[in-house]
Design a protein around this motif. Sequence first.
Motif, PDB file in Angstrom:
ATOM      1  N   LEU A 141     -50.068  -9.158  78.291  1.00 57.65           N
ATOM      2  CA  LEU A 141     -48.822  -8.618  78.848  1.00 57.65           C
ATOM      3  C   LEU A 141     -47.597  -9.334  78.291  1.00 57.65           C
ATOM      4  CD1 LEU A 141     -49.861  -8.080  82.574  1.00 57.65           C
ATOM      5  CD2 LEU A 141     -49.617  -6.343  80.790  1.00 57.65           C
ATOM      6  N   ALA A 142     -47.741 -10.644  78.036  1.00 57.04           N
ATOM      7  CA  ALA A 142     -46.637 -11.388  77.434  1.00 57.04           C
ATOM      8  C   ALA A 142     -46.373 -10.887  76.016  1.00 57.04           C
ATOM      9  CB  ALA A 142     -46.952 -12.879  77.426  1.00 57.04           C
ATOM     10  N   TYR A 150     -54.367  -2.990  79.274  1.00 64.32           N
ATOM     11  CA  TYR A 150     -55.460  -3.552  80.055  1.00 64.32           C
ATOM     12  C   TYR A 150     -56.200  -4.568  79.196  1.00 64.32           C
ATOM     13  CZ  TYR A 150     -54.691   0.367  83.231  1.00 64.32           C
ATOM     14  OH  TYR A 150     -54.122   1.268  84.095  1.00 64.32           O
ATOM     15  N   SER A 151     -56.865  -5.497  79.842  1.00 69.71           N
ATOM     16  CA  SER A 151     -57.654  -6.509  79.153  1.00 69.71           C
ATOM     17  C   SER A 151     -59.136  -6.298  79.435  1.00 69.71           C
ATOM     18  CB  SER A 151     -57.245  -7.911  79.616  1.00 69.71           C
ATOM     19  OG  SER A 151     -58.193  -8.873  79.172  1.00 69.71           O
ATOM     20  N   GLU A 159     -52.352  -5.080  85.016  1.00 74.12           N
ATOM     21  CA  GLU A 159     -51.199  -5.862  85.456  1.00 74.12           C
ATOM     22  C   GLU A 159     -51.305  -6.256  86.925  1.00 74.12           C
ATOM     23  OE1 GLU A 159     -46.308  -5.627  85.153  1.00 74.12           O
ATOM     24  OE2 GLU A 159     -47.560  -3.950  84.478  1.00 74.12           O
ATOM     25  N   ASP A 160     -51.979  -5.421  87.710  1.00 80.81           N
ATOM     26  CA  ASP A 160     -52.113  -5.681  89.145  1.00 80.81           C
ATOM     27  C   ASP A 160     -53.490  -6.196  89.534  1.00 80.81           C
ATOM     28  OD1 ASP A 160     -49.468  -4.826  89.657  1.00 80.81           O
ATOM     29  OD2 ASP A 160     -50.134  -2.732  89.606  1.00 80.81           O
ATOM     30  N   PRO A 213     -56.769 -12.183  77.049  1.00 79.00           N
ATOM     31  CA  PRO A 213     -56.574 -12.351  78.489  1.00 79.00           C
ATOM     32  C   PRO A 213     -55.346 -11.577  78.948  1.00 79.00           C
ATOM     33  CG  PRO A 213     -57.024 -14.462  77.434  1.00 79.00           C
ATOM     34  CD  PRO A 213     -56.812 -13.474  76.336  1.00 79.00           C
ATOM     35  N   ILE A 214     -55.398 -11.038  80.146  1.00 77.78           N
ATOM     36  CA  ILE A 214     -54.354 -10.115  80.586  1.00 77.78           C
ATOM     37  C   ILE A 214     -52.972 -10.762  80.587  1.00 77.78           C
ATOM     38  CG2 ILE A 214     -54.761 -10.603  83.040  1.00 77.78           C
ATOM     39  CD1 ILE A 214     -53.681  -7.239  81.371  1.00 77.78           C
ATOM     40  N   ASP A 215     -52.840 -12.017  81.001  1.00 72.95           N
ATOM     41  CA  ASP A 215     -51.521 -12.656  81.008  1.00 72.95           C
ATOM     42  C   ASP A 215     -50.955 -12.756  79.595  1.00 72.95           C
ATOM     43  OD1 ASP A 215     -51.700 -12.875  83.716  1.00 72.95           O
ATOM     44  OD2 ASP A 215     -52.184 -15.019  83.741  1.00 72.95           O
ATOM     45  N   GLU A 216     -51.798 -13.152  78.638  1.00 73.81           N
ATOM     46  CA  GLU A 216     -51.350 -13.255  77.250  1.00 73.81           C
ATOM     47  C   GLU A 216     -51.051 -11.873  76.676  1.00 73.81           C
ATOM     48  OE1 GLU A 216     -53.954 -15.550  74.798  1.00 73.81           O
ATOM     49  OE2 GLU A 216     -54.285 -17.087  76.337  1.00 73.81           O
ATOM     50  N   GLU A 260     -59.103  -5.663  83.387  1.00 71.70           N
ATOM     51  CA  GLU A 260     -58.011  -6.352  84.068  1.00 71.70           C
ATOM     52  C   GLU A 260     -56.701  -5.654  83.739  1.00 71.70           C
ATOM     53  OE1 GLU A 260     -58.097  -9.024  86.111  1.00 71.70           O
ATOM     54  OE2 GLU A 260     -60.290  -9.191  86.000  1.00 71.70           O
ATOM     55  N   LYS A 275     -44.635  -7.482  76.062  1.00 68.80           N
ATOM     56  CA  LYS A 275     -43.198  -7.627  76.308  1.00 68.80           C
ATOM     57  C   LYS A 275     -42.481  -8.156  75.071  1.00 68.80           C
ATOM     58  CE  LYS A 275     -39.871  -9.869  79.403  1.00 68.80           C
ATOM     59  NZ  LYS A 275     -39.705 -10.755  80.594  1.00 68.80           N
TER      60      LYS A 275
END
Length: 230
Positions: A122-123, A135-136, A56-57, A117-120, A54, A126
Amino acid sequence: MATSALPPVVDTDTWQRQLDELRAREKAATRELDAIAAQRRRLPMVEMPDYTLEGEDGPVRLADVFGDASQLIVYNHMWFPGQEWQCGGCTGFTSQFTRLEVLGNYDARFVVVTQGPIDEALAYKKRVGNAMTWYSTANSPFGDDVGAPLDGGFAVNVFLRDGDTVYRTWHTTGRGTEQLSHTFALIDLLPYGRQEVWQDSPEGWPQGPTYSRWGGSEDIAALYGPARVG
């Protein structure tokens, strides 16, 4: 930590003679590293399954993580579910890499892959100011298969792509990852070195528990994250 321990003071000729003796060992180590790299280039490889990670897109095949390159370095970042601050060692290690475009000249790319998980993920990227592409593999067995399981396990893996087929060519973990780091290379040049108890240092040299001088994830975020000062 302040210390009164100092190297002995000698005349310039004595210093140069001992530096030359050390230089001979340093050059021998350089030649040995060259020989190790030559052996690494001759390693066989293992064909990998067609993993989907997984990004970002959204979902991305492992073969497509390479982008236009044929070679890929992956840092498998440790991940602990539910934790706000992830592994300090991994966070500090990956924070060093901010100028990776040069790898394009060598037909290569360097990315981070984590079990989070990808959302976590990427957070977190940042929050700590990380500049690499993440990537996840949370929905894939990729992490387990390359020596980086959930709840513990970091690694460096190298892959080669031939068309849509991906091969694993090299792997390391533990202190094997140090060769990718500039931090320890700089620290090891200092008279007091890493100042950790396991190191062979002269009597009276400042030394403390292993990892005690390492910055934690919160420290990295304060230095490089979006809330940093300056």
